[in-house]
Enzyme design. Structure first.
Site, PDB file in Angstrom:
ATOM      1  N   ARG A  24       0.822  -1.211   0.000  1.00  0.00           N
ATOM      2  CA  ARG A  24       0.000   0.000   0.000  1.00  0.00           C
ATOM      3  C   ARG A  24       0.859   1.265   0.000  1.00  0.00           C
ATOM      4  O   ARG A  24       0.518   2.250   0.644  1.00  0.00           O
ATOM      5  CB  ARG A  24      -0.940   0.042   1.215  1.00  0.00           C
ATOM      6  N   TYR A  78     -14.544 -12.409   0.495  1.00  0.00           N
ATOM      7  CA  TYR A  78     -15.289 -11.198   0.114  1.00  0.00           C
ATOM      8  C   TYR A  78     -16.556 -11.557  -0.654  1.00  0.00           C
ATOM      9  O   TYR A  78     -17.616 -10.960  -0.438  1.00  0.00           O
ATOM     10  CB  TYR A  78     -14.413 -10.261  -0.720  1.00  0.00           C
ATOM     11  N   ARG A 125      -8.065  11.800  -5.154  1.00  0.00           N
ATOM     12  CA  ARG A 125      -9.284  11.090  -4.757  1.00  0.00           C
ATOM     13  C   ARG A 125     -10.440  12.022  -4.442  1.00  0.00           C
ATOM     14  O   ARG A 125     -11.589  11.602  -4.435  1.00  0.00           O
ATOM     15  CB  ARG A 125      -8.979  10.190  -3.557  1.00  0.00           C
ATOM     16  N   ARG A 128      -3.797   6.672   0.769  1.00  0.00           N
ATOM     17  CA  ARG A 128      -4.343   7.863   1.436  1.00  0.00           C
ATOM     18  C   ARG A 128      -3.396   8.568   2.377  1.00  0.00           C
ATOM     19  O   ARG A 128      -3.649   9.704   2.758  1.00  0.00           O
ATOM     20  CB  ARG A 128      -5.614   7.478   2.210  1.00  0.00           C
ATOM     21  N   ASP A 155      -6.737  -3.110  -7.355  1.00  0.00           N
ATOM     22  CA  ASP A 155      -7.253  -3.706  -6.124  1.00  0.00           C
ATOM     23  C   ASP A 155      -7.517  -5.184  -6.347  1.00  0.00           C
ATOM     24  O   ASP A 155      -7.882  -5.591  -7.457  1.00  0.00           O
ATOM     25  CB  ASP A 155      -8.536  -3.015  -5.662  1.00  0.00           C
TER      26      ASP A 155
HETATM   27  O1  CP3 Z   1      -0.039  -1.585  -2.431  1.00  0.00           O
HETATM   28  C1  CP3 Z   1      -0.322  -0.686  -3.264  1.00  0.00           C
HETATM   29  O2  CP3 Z   1       0.051   0.479  -3.151  1.00  0.00           O
HETATM   30  C2  CP3 Z   1      -1.064  -1.102  -4.521  1.00  0.00           C
HETATM   31  C3  CP3 Z   1      -2.478  -1.000  -4.513  1.00  0.00           C
HETATM   32  C4  CP3 Z   1      -3.359  -1.905  -3.654  1.00  0.00           C
HETATM   33  C5  CP3 Z   1      -4.610  -1.462  -3.161  1.00  0.00           C
HETATM   34  N1  CP3 Z   1      -5.257  -2.514  -2.602  1.00  0.00           N
HETATM   35  C6  CP3 Z   1      -5.125  -0.100  -3.300  1.00  0.00           C
HETATM   36  C7  CP3 Z   1      -6.226   0.345  -2.437  1.00  0.00           C
HETATM   37  C8  CP3 Z   1      -3.239  -3.241  -3.291  1.00  0.00           C
HETATM   38  C9  CP3 Z   1      -2.062  -4.172  -3.504  1.00  0.00           C
HETATM   39  C10 CP3 Z   1      -4.441  -3.612  -2.642  1.00  0.00           C
HETATM   40  C11 CP3 Z   1      -4.707  -4.974  -2.161  1.00  0.00           C
HETATM   41  C12 CP3 Z   1      -5.909  -5.234  -1.366  1.00  0.00           C
HETATM   42  N2  CP3 Z   1      -7.162  -4.698  -1.498  1.00  0.00           N
HETATM   43  C13 CP3 Z   1      -5.979  -6.196  -0.337  1.00  0.00           C
HETATM   44  C14 CP3 Z   1      -4.854  -7.110   0.053  1.00  0.00           C
HETATM   45  C15 CP3 Z   1      -3.890  -6.400   0.941  1.00  0.00           C
HETATM   46  C16 CP3 Z   1      -4.401  -6.175   2.301  1.00  0.00           C
HETATM   47  O3  CP3 Z   1      -4.504  -5.006   2.685  1.00  0.00           O
HETATM   48  O4  CP3 Z   1      -4.651  -7.165   2.989  1.00  0.00           O
HETATM   49  C17 CP3 Z   1      -7.274  -6.178   0.183  1.00  0.00           C
HETATM   50  C18 CP3 Z   1      -7.813  -7.039   1.308  1.00  0.00           C
HETATM   51  C19 CP3 Z   1      -8.014  -5.250  -0.563  1.00  0.00           C
HETATM   52  C20 CP3 Z   1      -9.450  -4.922  -0.436  1.00  0.00           C
HETATM   53  C21 CP3 Z   1      -9.647  -3.520  -0.082  1.00  0.00           C
HETATM   54  N3  CP3 Z   1      -9.435  -2.454  -0.926  1.00  0.00           N
HETATM   55  C22 CP3 Z   1     -10.090  -3.004   1.154  1.00  0.00           C
HETATM   56  C23 CP3 Z   1     -10.435  -3.842   2.373  1.00  0.00           C
HETATM   57  C24 CP3 Z   1     -10.161  -1.627   1.019  1.00  0.00           C
HETATM   58  C25 CP3 Z   1     -10.727  -0.661   2.014  1.00  0.00           C
HETATM   59  C26 CP3 Z   1      -9.829  -0.467   3.161  1.00  0.00           C
HETATM   60  C27 CP3 Z   1      -9.001   0.739   2.910  1.00  0.00           C
HETATM   61  O5  CP3 Z   1      -7.789   0.690   3.230  1.00  0.00           O
HETATM   62  O6  CP3 Z   1      -9.571   1.729   2.472  1.00  0.00           O
HETATM   63  C28 CP3 Z   1      -9.695  -1.290  -0.271  1.00  0.00           C
HETATM   64  C29 CP3 Z   1      -9.540   0.066  -0.849  1.00  0.00           C
HETATM   65  C30 CP3 Z   1      -8.186   0.443  -1.346  1.00  0.00           C
HETATM   66  N4  CP3 Z   1      -7.368  -0.351  -2.088  1.00  0.00           N
HETATM   67  C31 CP3 Z   1      -7.556   1.717  -1.189  1.00  0.00           C
HETATM   68  C32 CP3 Z   1      -6.343   1.658  -1.887  1.00  0.00           C
HETATM   69  C33 CP3 Z   1      -5.345   2.760  -2.067  1.00  0.00           C
HETATM   70  C34 CP3 Z   1      -8.151   2.915  -0.496  1.00  0.00           C
HETATM   71  C35 CP3 Z   1      -9.157   3.480  -1.395  1.00  0.00           C
HETATM   72  C36 CP3 Z   1      -9.413   4.946  -1.165  1.00  0.00           C
HETATM   73  O7  CP3 Z   1      -8.734   5.754  -1.798  1.00  0.00           O
HETATM   74  O8  CP3 Z   1     -10.320   5.249  -0.372  1.00  0.00           O
END
Ligand code: CP3
Length: 344
Positions: free
Chosen positions: A28, A154, A41, A32, A77
């Site tokens: 990540r 999910y 965003r 944010r 994602d």
């Molecule tokens: O790592 C990186 O920078 C690359 C991008 C990336 C995102 N999600 C962007 C994202 C990666 C590799 C993921 C993987 C992901 N997504 C996982 C596996 C990793 C982990 O954290 O366990 C999971 C479970 C998800 C599912 C997901 N996507 C959730 C649960 C959420 C909401 C929680 C949160 O942190 O907001 C997301 C949204 C998400 N994915 C964001 C980002 C940058 C935030 C979105 C926003 O801008 O509001």
């Protein structure tokens, strides 16, 4: 790029070759906690961002350059793959992901559309090739996907969950339907990851974020055979990272399923875990993401402790044990990168 001295240190570490300093990137790393990302965003929804290759490229490349890390990860994602197979995905404000038509009955598995081509996710492959073109050759690009168990959680829970009780109850109640679901997710994921590699991803990471909720017994019955099949279906010349959290009791079983690199969270000691896994795998990890909220001295102490545990063995990739938290100061992340590059 076989063993040339100029190979990027991240790729060398994935192949367990010696490197000048320990490579680092952070799960990540684009998100944010960065002001530019929040600004973007405020104008574009998360899904739109993922589906606009120019923006996904900008976010990926800016984060990697700003931090001085040794690898970039595709901005996308793990849940995007659920859309083409027929699940209705939304990222609701402040709530995280929601699936409006989750799988509740065994018969719901039959309504899923098998993915026959990666074309519906073409925007991801477009982003991969643009990002690869925009990055310097010294920074490899990581492609990724969710592992079938985490995707199934999910799909069945319809969103995040504390105990994954619906997903696990489904698995116990109807192992046949579970198997069909896992096979379908495995096939779709293999197709998707192969397409990412063809588009320019040099390393592939599988996120099995929620697999630590399973007992070793259930992991071996309900997940491991699918993971093995998935790793076997990936291109042999592309290094793979097998990541999960809460996996202290599952590490050997995960290693046996596949992956050139095993990702560790912070709940295990890196040296003990690596000794258990043996010298045939590289290791990624494993700083607690919350340590990045601590003063720099504490970050340094903990980062050096992890480097001491790796003890210069080839094949260590420094990372967090899970993704960066939104409240993390960017300066602390940059400091961590410098500390790791300075070494012990
Ligand atoms: O790592 C990186 O920078 C690359 C991008 C990336 C995102 N999600 C962007 C994202 C990666 C590799 C993921 C993987 C992901 N997504 C996982 C596996 C990793 C982990 O954290 O366990 C999971 C479970 C998800 C599912 C997901 N996507 C959730 C649960 C959420 C909401 C929680 C949160 O942190 O907001 C997301 C949204 C998400 N994915 C964001 C980002 C940058 C935030 C979105 C926003 O801008 O509001």
């Amino acid at each position: 790029m076989p063993d040339s001295p100029e190979a990027p240190r991240f790729l060398k570490a994935c192949r367990r070759e010696a490197t000048d300093v320990t490579p680092i990137w952070l799960m990540r790393q684009a998100g944010r906690y960065m002001a530019d990302y929040r600004e973007l965003r405020s104008r574009v929804s998360f899904l739109e961002l993922c589906k606009t290759p120019d923006l996904a490229t900008e976010v990926t490349v800016t984060a990697a350059e700003r931090l001085g890390v040794d690898a970039a990860i595709l901005f996308a994602d793990i849940l995007l793959i659920l859309e083409p197979i027929g699940l209705d995905l939304e990222f609701a404000k402040g709530e995280g992901p929601v699936i409006h038509n989750p799988i509740t009955e065994s018969s719901d598995v039959d309504r899923l559309r098998p993915m026959t081509s990666a074309e519906p996710l073409g925007y991801v492959m477009q982003a991969v090739s643009q990002i690869r073109a925009a990055l310097p050759p010294s920074i490899p690009l990581i492609g990724f996907a969710g592992a079938p168990f985490t995707l199934a959680c999910y799909a069945i829970e319809g969103g995040g969950s504390r105990h994954y009780d619906r997903a696990k109850a489904f698995m116990y109640r109807d192992p046949g339907a579970w198997d069909v679901l896992m096979r379908q997710l495995t096939d779709a994921t293999a197709l998707y990851l192969r397409a990412q590699a063809e588009a320019g991803a040099q390393v592939l990471q599988l996120f099995d974020s929620w697999v630590g909720n399973l007992s070793p017994f259930d992991y071996k019955r309900f997940v491991q055979p699918h993971m093995r099949r998935l790793f076997d279906a990936l291109p042999a010349d592309v290094p793979t990272i097998h990541f999960g959290t809460g996996t202290a009791t599952l590490l050997e079983a995960q290693r046996d399923a596949g992956g050139s690199v095993i990702g560790l969270d912070w709940r295990v000691e890196l040296d003990e875990a690596w000794n258990r896994l043996g010298p045939e795998v590289a290791i990624q990890g494993n700083l607690d993401p919350v340590v990045l909220l601590a003063p720099i001295d504490e970050i340094r102490r903990q980062a050096r402790r992890i480097l001491d545990q790796a003890a210069g063995r080839p094949g260590h990739i420094f990372n967090l044990g899970h993704g960066i938290l939104p409240s993390t100061p960017v300066d602390h992340v940059r400091a961590l990168v410098e500390i790791v590059h300075e070494g012990r």
